[in-house]
Design a protein around this motif. Sequence first.
Motif, short mmCIF file in Angstrom:
data_model
loop_
_atom_site.label_atom_id
_atom_site.label_comp_id
_atom_site.label_asym_id
_atom_site.label_seq_id
_atom_site.Cartn_x
_atom_site.Cartn_y
_atom_site.Cartn_z
N TYR E 1 -110.86 57.21 -45.68
CA TYR E 1 -111.57 56.56 -46.80
C TYR E 1 -112.15 57.61 -47.73
CZ TYR E 1 -111.19 52.30 -44.15
OH TYR E 1 -110.70 51.21 -43.48
N SER E 2 -111.36 58.06 -48.61
CA SER E 2 -111.80 59.16 -49.47
C SER E 2 -112.89 58.70 -50.43
CB SER E 2 -110.61 59.71 -50.27
OG SER E 2 -110.07 58.68 -51.07
N ARG E 3 -113.11 57.38 -50.53
CA ARG E 3 -114.09 56.96 -51.53
C ARG E 3 -115.53 57.12 -51.08
NH1 ARG E 3 -112.58 51.97 -49.55
NH2 ARG E 3 -114.30 50.68 -48.86
N ASP E 4 -115.76 57.49 -49.80
CA ASP E 4 -117.13 57.54 -49.31
C ASP E 4 -117.85 58.77 -49.81
OD1 ASP E 4 -117.13 55.09 -47.98
OD2 ASP E 4 -116.19 55.98 -46.23
N LYS E 5 -118.47 58.64 -50.96
CA LYS E 5 -119.22 59.73 -51.57
C LYS E 5 -120.69 59.32 -51.66
CE LYS E 5 -115.89 62.56 -52.69
NZ LYS E 5 -115.72 63.59 -51.64
N GLY E 25 -116.07 61.62 -38.37
CA GLY E 25 -117.38 61.29 -38.94
C GLY E 25 -117.23 60.66 -40.30
N GLU E 26 -118.22 59.91 -40.70
CA GLU E 26 -118.25 59.44 -42.09
C GLU E 26 -119.68 59.09 -42.48
OE1 GLU E 26 -116.14 55.82 -42.99
OE2 GLU E 26 -116.08 55.29 -40.87
N ILE E 27 -119.89 58.96 -43.79
CA ILE E 27 -121.21 58.52 -44.21
C ILE E 27 -121.20 57.01 -44.30
CG2 ILE E 27 -121.67 60.65 -45.50
CD1 ILE E 27 -121.30 58.99 -48.09
N PRO E 87 -122.71 48.13 -45.46
CA PRO E 87 -121.30 47.98 -45.84
C PRO E 87 -120.47 48.91 -44.95
CG PRO E 87 -122.67 48.62 -47.73
CD PRO E 87 -123.49 48.78 -46.50
N GLU E 88 -119.23 48.58 -44.63
CA GLU E 88 -118.40 47.56 -45.18
C GLU E 88 -118.20 46.48 -44.14
OE1 GLU E 88 -114.91 49.93 -46.21
OE2 GLU E 88 -116.24 51.61 -46.49
N GLY E 89 -118.13 45.23 -44.58
CA GLY E 89 -118.19 44.09 -43.70
C GLY E 89 -117.04 43.98 -42.70
CA LIG Z 1 -116.11 54.16 -44.86
#
Ligand SMILES: [Ca+2]
Lengths: 200, 200, 200, 200, 200, 200
Positions: E1-5, E25-27, E87-89
């Motif tokens: 998911y490159s959009r997680d900024k 990991g992710e935010i 998010p995300e549901g």
């Molecule tokens: Ca994500």
Amino acid sequence: YSRDKYEGNEYAGVVTGLAWTAVGGEILFVESSLSKSKGEKLTLTGNLGDVMKESAIIAMQYIKAHAEMLNISDDVFDKWNVHIHVPEGAIPKDGPSAGITMVTSIASSFTQRKVRPNLAMTGEITLRGRVLPVGGIKEKILAAKRANIKDIILSEENKKDIDEIKENYIKGLTFHYVRNIKEVLDFALLNEKVEHPIQL
Amino acid sequence: YSRDKYEGNEYAGVVTGLAWTAVGGEILFVESSLSKSKGEKLTLTGNLGDVMKESAIIAMQYIKAHAEMLNISDDVFDKWNVHIHVPEGAIPKDGPSAGITMVTSIASSFTQRKVRPNLAMTGEITLRGRVLPVGGIKEKILAAKRANIKDIILSEENKKDIDEIKENYIKGLTFHYVRNIKEVLDFALLNEKVEHPIQL
Amino acid sequence: YSRDKYEGNEYAGVVTGLAWTAVGGEILFVESSLSKSKGEKLTLTGNLGDVMKESAIIAMQYIKAHAEMLNISDDVFDKWNVHIHVPEGAIPKDGPSAGITMVTSIASSFTQRKVRPNLAMTGEITLRGRVLPVGGIKEKILAAKRANIKDIILSEENKKDIDEIKENYIKGLTFHYVRNIKEVLDFALLNEKVEHPIQL
Amino acid sequence: YSRDKYEGNEYAGVVTGLAWTAVGGEILFVESSLSKSKGEKLTLTGNLGDVMKESAIIAMQYIKAHAEMLNISDDVFDKWNVHIHVPEGAIPKDGPSAGITMVTSIASSFTQRKVRPNLAMTGEITLRGRVLPVGGIKEKILAAKRANIKDIILSEENKKDIDEIKENYIKGLTFHYVRNIKEVLDFALLNEKVEHPIQL
Amino acid sequence: YSRDKYEGNEYAGVVTGLAWTAVGGEILFVESSLSKSKGEKLTLTGNLGDVMKESAIIAMQYIKAHAEMLNISDDVFDKWNVHIHVPEGAIPKDGPSAGITMVTSIASSFTQRKVRPNLAMTGEITLRGRVLPVGGIKEKILAAKRANIKDIILSEENKKDIDEIKENYIKGLTFHYVRNIKEVLDFALLNEKVEHPIQL
Amino acid sequence: YSRDKYEGNEYAGVVTGLAWTAVGGEILFVESSLSKSKGEKLTLTGNLGDVMKESAIIAMQYIKAHAEMLNISDDVFDKWNVHIHVPEGAIPKDGPSAGITMVTSIASSFTQRKVRPNLAMTGEITLRGRVLPVGGIKEKILAAKRANIKDIILSEENKKDIDEIKENYIKGLTFHYVRNIKEVLDFALLNEKVEHPIQL
Ligand SMILES: [Ca+2]
Ligand SMILES: [Ca+2]
Ligand SMILES: [Ca+2]
Ligand SMILES: [Ca+2]
Ligand SMILES: [Ca+2]
Ligand SMILES: [Ca+2]
Ligand SMILES: [Ca+2]
Ligand SMILES: [Ca+2]
Ligand SMILES: [Ca+2]
Ligand SMILES: [Ca+2]
Ligand SMILES: [Ca+2]
Ligand SMILES: [Ca+2]
């Protein structure tokens, strides 16, 4: 079950529906009854599955949101509980096709108006009042005829299913195709009240 | 269980029903009891399945909606909780056939009227008051006889099941075929009140 | 569990019951306790199965419906919550046979009367107050004897089970056969109150 | 988890318990916290199983029923919600052995009294206030020692388990055997209040 | 998911957390929002597992019990419902490590204070305010860096996990090790309010 | 299901969404309806899975928290229940992508403003008002075209999915890329009210 015959229209809130089961079509009765209450409560019995319970909840909301159309005073919903039952208790029932039967049953209970005699119906409802087509039409129609039904209300979108049935099988039945719940109620509810109506 | 005998009619709210289980027919007792309360509550015990619980809910609604017929003041339902129990707690019970037994039990509790002695009954109820036929009639009748029952209330639509039983087996039993709950209550409830009735 | 010994009668609401498990009979304690409250609430703990929970609900309803018999003012039920616990929490418990133990426990809590010393009991209750026979009598009796019990209350219908036990095993025990809950309470509750009774 | 060390007694409502898991003994912390409220509510978190939740419910009822003993005004229970948490949230926890830890935690929150330093405890509670023995004593004791605990409260009935542990392992630990909750609270709660106590 | 900024700090109640999943990991964002209400209600959405829901319940209780520390008037909790969403549901989320993110989110909503820009955090909370270490630190840190985070709050007990990461990977990141929630809030919440703060 | 056609904009609260199922894309309708009430209640029907139910709860909270932006008086939420239905009842539905459709439906119901004709939309919402991208874009777009849709609202982050579709397939469709819910509502809701609006 040879005993499933049309049973007259003496009671408010009793409406004849059509069901389609593993063993063919049959008629069913939707019954509703009111009792005085403090909080508004909707009780559902008759071994109903989740989809059928949702139909009842939608039907109730439709009546509440369109009370004026039926000359129902809207403070009435605070004062009366609604109980909807679909006999017979041993048989599980589900699906959305009792929607118009339920909305007619509740409308009859809250207006104490008689239901048109020898009438049966099947159709899904939506919250805005659309009547959607349902399945098993041929089997349901045959069951209605056996049960002494004369008039049948269906979604306009089920007309094509009737057109495919042999003329002979549907002799004596009149079909009433509808687009919305208002048309159902206009046809299904007589202006005449039941004997000994309750005072709402 | 040889101990299952008719147990008299001294208590309000105790009515004899007929059950049909894997091991044959037997009698059962439906008991109801009232307690003062603020909110109207219906408590159900006795290891009851969902269908049997629904019978109790329908029975309660029928009594509420027909309170006047039984000379029950309808503010009474706000003031009393109803508890329905079906002994014995270790045995799971289900099915709709205790419907008329439950409605009679509740009616007896709210009127404190005695139940007719040596009476048993079996039949499904609907919300509008219809009494529907049930299964296991032969086994139930034999159990009733063993238990010292004299009168039995059944749906009119169960008459054909009685007609198939040998004359000899049903000697001494009187059958009362009914179409609706009113007929059940008219026959089952005596005008006499129980000793030391509670004041409602 | 060698530690299961009769533990005296100093506390209101603590009553000795008899259980029958896979590993034999044993005694158990039913404890009840009251706390001030706005809404009437019944809390049940002790890893109880559904049937045993129903016994507690029936016991509570019996006490409410027969408050006068025990000189309990019936506005007391609005003002006090009842909590029933059956130690030990790690052990699942079920079945209807603690019914009379529970009704005695609640009655003791609401009257603050002492329970008769060295007494144990086992029996199912019904809503109208009948005491029904239960199983595992021989094992339960042996456990009672080991635990220093002197008096045992049983359903009249369990007398035949006692008659089958060898004389020797039951020496020193006195059996009290009952038909209904009133007989249980008349024998089990002393007129003496516990020390430092709470004011209801 | 090498980080499980005794963490001091600066907070009201934080009490050190002893747990016994698949990987050995360890200490755990029971935390309770109050918040103003209209309805009395008990919130339980920390991935607790049903038996452990029941311990908390019993602990709460014990405190309510014995408020006077702890100089807690009993209108306080209407005004404050209780939240009990057992870190760490990812680890499921169950069993009755945190009972005395929970009752001490709630008592400390409602009195704002400090908990005795370097104290740990394990034991099941009953509604009347008995402290029952629990399992895993040896493993729990070793964990307590590693965690810098000095005093340990146990049920009198667990004394035999301590007697079986080698002298060497328990050097520096003092055991306090109790029969009932009153003894637990008398020892565990200091008269001194925490810094910045909340006003109840 | 490159959009997680990282997405800025213009909204009250939006706080950046760090998650550790099967794919690395992710935010994640914890959002909270208030709405006027009569009864205090906590609504949780975002496909949260039971442990994560408990974190939110603990966070809410911490804020209620420490309202004064944050200059929150405590009658505010009766007047506003809190809704927490992650998010995300479509993605199930669980575990205790969002605890400090949730407590910061609620604190920001009730104070309408801005959250420090380019800040992320991960850590379990306890009811007394301790911040516990969590797992997946290396993966979380790498995700934070990719997402343009500058400051990271961690439990003091996670310092050893950072010390094991190559210098190069953490260049540009500043770590803030905390022992308790007060330290988290002191660092995470700016004194500046958001634009157009709601009036509490 | 060839009957799934765009159905006009005469009703408040009816908004066209796009769904992606095992058998391809299709349009769906989100309907909402209000009824007078004492407690604020949100009823959800249409065989909705948990994630889709959460979308409705988030949509409702967004509208409550941004009532002023839409000129909705915020005491209106206490006085009206909201019912959201997604026909057809027999078909299970889930996923977060109806989020913007739901928020538009509720906004139309509470303002009684018409929805822009021949408009469909798909996108997940967050509590702070972000519109997140969703899957199945190509299939959804083809279904929209078949159903006579002209305008489509999507998350800005779904633009890349549209760019990958052949020019030919999307001729006649206009795409409206949004970042937040405000942009959705600004475009989707006309200033014109529906005929016979209800008085809120
Ligand atoms: Ca994500
Ligand atoms: Ca039938
Ligand atoms: Ca159907
Ligand atoms: Ca029997
Ligand atoms: Ca049957
Ligand atoms: Ca034992
Ligand atoms: Ca038994
Ligand atoms: Ca640990
Ligand atoms: Ca244990
Ligand atoms: Ca973790
Ligand atoms: Ca479709
Ligand atoms: Ca999706």
